[in-house]
Design a protein around this motif. Structure first.
Motif, PDB file in Angstrom:
ATOM      1  N   ARG B 201       0.356  -1.213  -0.122  1.00 23.02           N
ATOM      2  CA  ARG B 201      -0.166   0.063   0.203  1.00 23.02           C
ATOM      3  C   ARG B 201       1.358   0.906   0.082  1.00 23.02           C
ATOM      4  N   ALA B 297      -6.505  -5.578   4.932  1.00 23.54           N
ATOM      5  CA  ALA B 297      -5.040  -5.652   5.208  1.00 23.54           C
ATOM      6  C   ALA B 297      -4.749  -5.076   3.903  1.00 23.54           C
ATOM      7  N   ARG B 332      -3.183   5.203   4.582  1.00 28.05           N
ATOM      8  CA  ARG B 332      -2.522   3.592   3.349  1.00 28.05           C
ATOM      9  C   ARG B 332      -3.759   3.802   2.043  1.00 28.05           C
ATOM     10  N   GLU B 401       0.851  -6.796   0.670  1.00 22.57           N
ATOM     11  CA  GLU B 401       1.365  -6.362   1.710  1.00 22.57           C
ATOM     12  C   GLU B 401       0.414  -5.067   2.328  1.00 22.57           C
ATOM     13  N   GLY B 402       0.046  -4.928   3.488  1.00 20.25           N
ATOM     14  CA  GLY B 402      -0.982  -3.931   4.092  1.00 20.25           C
ATOM     15  C   GLY B 402      -0.057  -2.145   4.107  1.00 20.25           C
ATOM     16  N   ALA B 403       1.143  -2.950   4.649  1.00 23.69           N
ATOM     17  CA  ALA B 403       2.195  -1.387   4.797  1.00 23.69           C
ATOM     18  C   ALA B 403       2.767  -1.238   3.535  1.00 23.69           C
ATOM     19  N   SER B 404       3.800  -0.097   3.456  1.00 22.74           N
ATOM     20  CA  SER B 404       4.490   0.715   2.656  1.00 22.74           C
ATOM     21  C   SER B 404       5.836   0.485   2.556  1.00 22.74           C
TER      22      SER B 404
END
Lengths: 459, 459
Positions: B201, B297, B332, B401-404
């Protein structure tokens, strides 16, 4: 009127002003922050200083220990049992000082600028306590005695809710017995208008903690998965008041007594909104839209969030979903709201608002107080009103106060005395805030009012 | 398969495991917290350590200074210009450590418990950076050279939004030129299933400050008069999402591309909610109720409050209406949301929500990133997928992946390379939280994957 009682007292004060200020600064330098456990020794040092000061004036002193900070009790009963007794209440503890960086001079190093003494406690309540002592000193220096019996009860926990005092009051009823009770912790409406306060709001405070995951989590991987406790907290808190400022907690207003036109006529029921803006930088736009500003401040209850914290609050950024978030809440109460009833109502409502995946806990504090109303026709109120009028050379107004002195009902009950609420605070004294200050002119006025009121009560 | 390439590499690793761990601990002991200005020297020390380590391996190194923390660049181009080049991205900076009191062992004193190394950065990203280096070392020790050219770009500002990197990337296009780009900062779904990430994201972060009176004020005298900035903040923040978890900011979802059934079939679109509860202590109850947990997510945008503070937050209580309150917010983003567009939309909406007597200011941060999608059919993804399968002895999954990693689009553009997103993180590694940890088994697996992928890309 060259030799009026007031003129004599004023001259006495002027002669010793330098010495008086020196003593005041010594008192202010002691960082007696009662709500921060790290300052325990300093609070104790402040009570020691008071004891020594009162003894040097000829008072008999007692230090009443508590689970928290000690109460300083002093008495001067030379007038004899056929004379009435005045019990005076002050407190020697002060508020915390944060945000420290916003103080122009350090909070415990008093500085004078434009006739104002800047320091934490300069007004609340060391300033008001100190002019009380100076008023007593003036009389003793003038007459060598008081026309009535004097008792002083100076506590060290007012700023953390007078937690220990109720128990002490019950144990010391004999010592505290009095005819009149003066609470010296109040304010004026403006610097030039004498005013006596006929009532204060009550208070209940609490902590609220909201918990989610078992530890902090990454807001990228978990954003959209975890219920963020800060969001839960914000959602809960936003539901405690509606868009008109009305508090939405079921039963919150049930016991509020509406004030009669007759009662309202006793008071000066006006707020100068332009002056307020000058003092605070903004118009009074808070509270219930259905009421005028002065009604919102005097006769309506409130619910305020006094602190909130959660997640990363330092410099930069941290993409975290915290495990918990918390807030501090206080409610101001008006007759006949009871702090226990309101505390339970707020707590029950908040706990019901917890969303799935979030646990919510409310911790009601023990330091709480009922709202207060004093009798405008009592001898003690009349005597102080006359003293105020003499000192200000203007008729004395009657007002109400939005703040709380939770201990007044318990003090009234323990002493069995008629109560009067007095003080010389001003809205822009910055109490509980950085750059608290108090005018030297008010130290003088306060001392004169105390001295003259005692003369009038003895006359 | 006794003499398979993997068996040889694994044996090499096992022989030197003790020495490898010693080096890892040295790396972890350097408190390279990039978002806290006080740690500037430590971040620098960490880049120095890397430079020395890479030089000892035979890499040529460059330190690219930035306005913030330096980028470590290293290259090993012996394979020659007729061979392809792999650029590997890691970061050597770490998150802050608060709340410090919740760490079982100090964050910068690595400890091993149950085969896990506990330390800040143990996984994110020093652990993943370190096995990358070990993978390279294995090949050099085995063959004395690489079958392809290797470049490393290890930055020091990922945890504060890679603020300086975009400018560096533009200036160093020639150095960064590559055929393949491996971003080594991702996670698996579970410890036993090999997985390659095909997208992350995007991210936009901001600070929000709400101001009322010109200084803190007493909540008794002013309760019902001042508009409390904490209430204003809470009211504003509560309006950013509705009761179904949907974000209410106008235009927020306008550019969200819905994912096709065909694309969805590529991924393992499942979240084990029981495992999630075991890892985090709660079910995934956050986000938009209209979507499944894994959709929330992976393919849905978020808005999270990452920090909030206002008023008195220490021990005890302070009856204050603060002059201001503030919050940190992150969003996000998913294809094709753009961080600039979303930042402006959030900021404009928030500023419009300010009530009378309150001023609101949003400060958008510069560290921001677009959402990312990688090509599952590219040579680099296929090579890494095979290496994962060999090491785990299982077919490799594709996940999102939900993170960046805000810098991926810029890195792809600067290097003109095919990108692959890999890593061996696990949900319960506690990254960005107290007690971060990483398995020693994963240091080994990671080193083997890096070594085998390079062999496969060279074959």
């Amino acid at each position: 009127m060259t030799n009026s009682p007031l003129t004599v007292l004023r001259k006495q004060f002027k002669t010793k002003e330098e010495e008086i200020l020196e003593d005041f600064f010594t008192f202010l330098r002691i960082p007696s922050i009662s709500s921060e456990p790290d300052y325990r020794a300093e609070v104790r040092a402040c009570s020691d200083w008071l004891v020594e000061y009162l003894q040097s004036m000829g008072f008999k002193t007692q230090v009443w220990p508590t689970k928290g900070h000690p109460v300083v009790f002093a008495s001067h009963l030379q007038a004899g049992s056929d004379k009435p007794t005045l019990l005076i209440y002050n407190h020697y503890d002060v508020q915390p000082v944060d945000p420290l960086e916003e103080w122009e001079t350090p909070p415990f190093e008093p500085h004078v600028r434009n006739g104002q003494v800047y320091a934490r406690g300069a007004q609340d309540n060391k300033g008001q306590c100190f002019y009380t002592l100076q008023g007593l000193k003036l009389l003793l220096e003038k007459d060598g005695k008081f026309p009535i019996n004097i008792k002083l009860c100076i506590e060290g926990e007012e700023e953390c809710g007078s937690v220990s005092l109720p128990e002490v009051l019950k144990a010391k009823k004999k010592e505290l017995k009095a005819d009149y009770l003066a609470i010296v912790d109040l304010s004026l409406r403006d610097a030039n208008t004498p005013a006596i306060t006929l009532g204060t709001r009550g208070l209940i405070t609490m902590d609220l903690t909201v918990e989610g995951a078992k530890s902090d989590a990454h807001s990228g991987s978990n954003g959209g998965l975890l219920y963020n406790p800060i969001h839960a907290l914000v959602e809960i808190l936003s539901k405690l008041r509606d868009t008109t400022g009305k508090i939405t907690i079921p039963g919150f207003y049930d016991d509020v007594v509406s004030i009669s036109e007759k009662e309202r006529a006793k008071y000066s029921f006006i707020l100068d909104e332009n002056q307020y803006q000058a003092d605070f930088g903004v118009k009074p736009t808070g509270g219930e839209k259905a009421f005028s500003a002065i009604e919102r401040a005097w006769i309506r209850p409130t619910l305020e969030i006094n602190g909130i914290v959660g997640g990363y609050t330092g410099q930069g950024f941290k993409t975290v979903i915290p495990a918990k978030a918390s807030a501090k809440i206080s409610c101001r109460l008006v007759p006949n709201q009871h702090p226990d009833t309101i505390g339970k109502a707020v707590s029950a409502y908040i706990e019901k608002l917890a969303p799935a995946g979030i646990s919510v806990k409310v911790n009601l504090h023990v330091g709480r107080g009922k709202p207060v109303r004093a009798d405008a026709n009592s001898k003690v109120v009349q005597a102080f009103a006359q003293a105020y009028s003499e000192v200000f050379e203007k008729p004395c107004e009657f007002i109400l106060e939005g703040a709380s002195i939770p201990i007044i009902p318990e003090l009234t009950e323990a002493s069995e005395a008629q109560v009067v609420l007095i003080g010389l605070g001003l809205q822009d004294d910055q109490i509980h805030a950085p750059n608290e200050h108090f005018g030297i002119d008010r130290i003088e006025k306060g001392a004169l009012i105390i001295a003259r009121s005692i003369e009038l009560l003895g006359g």
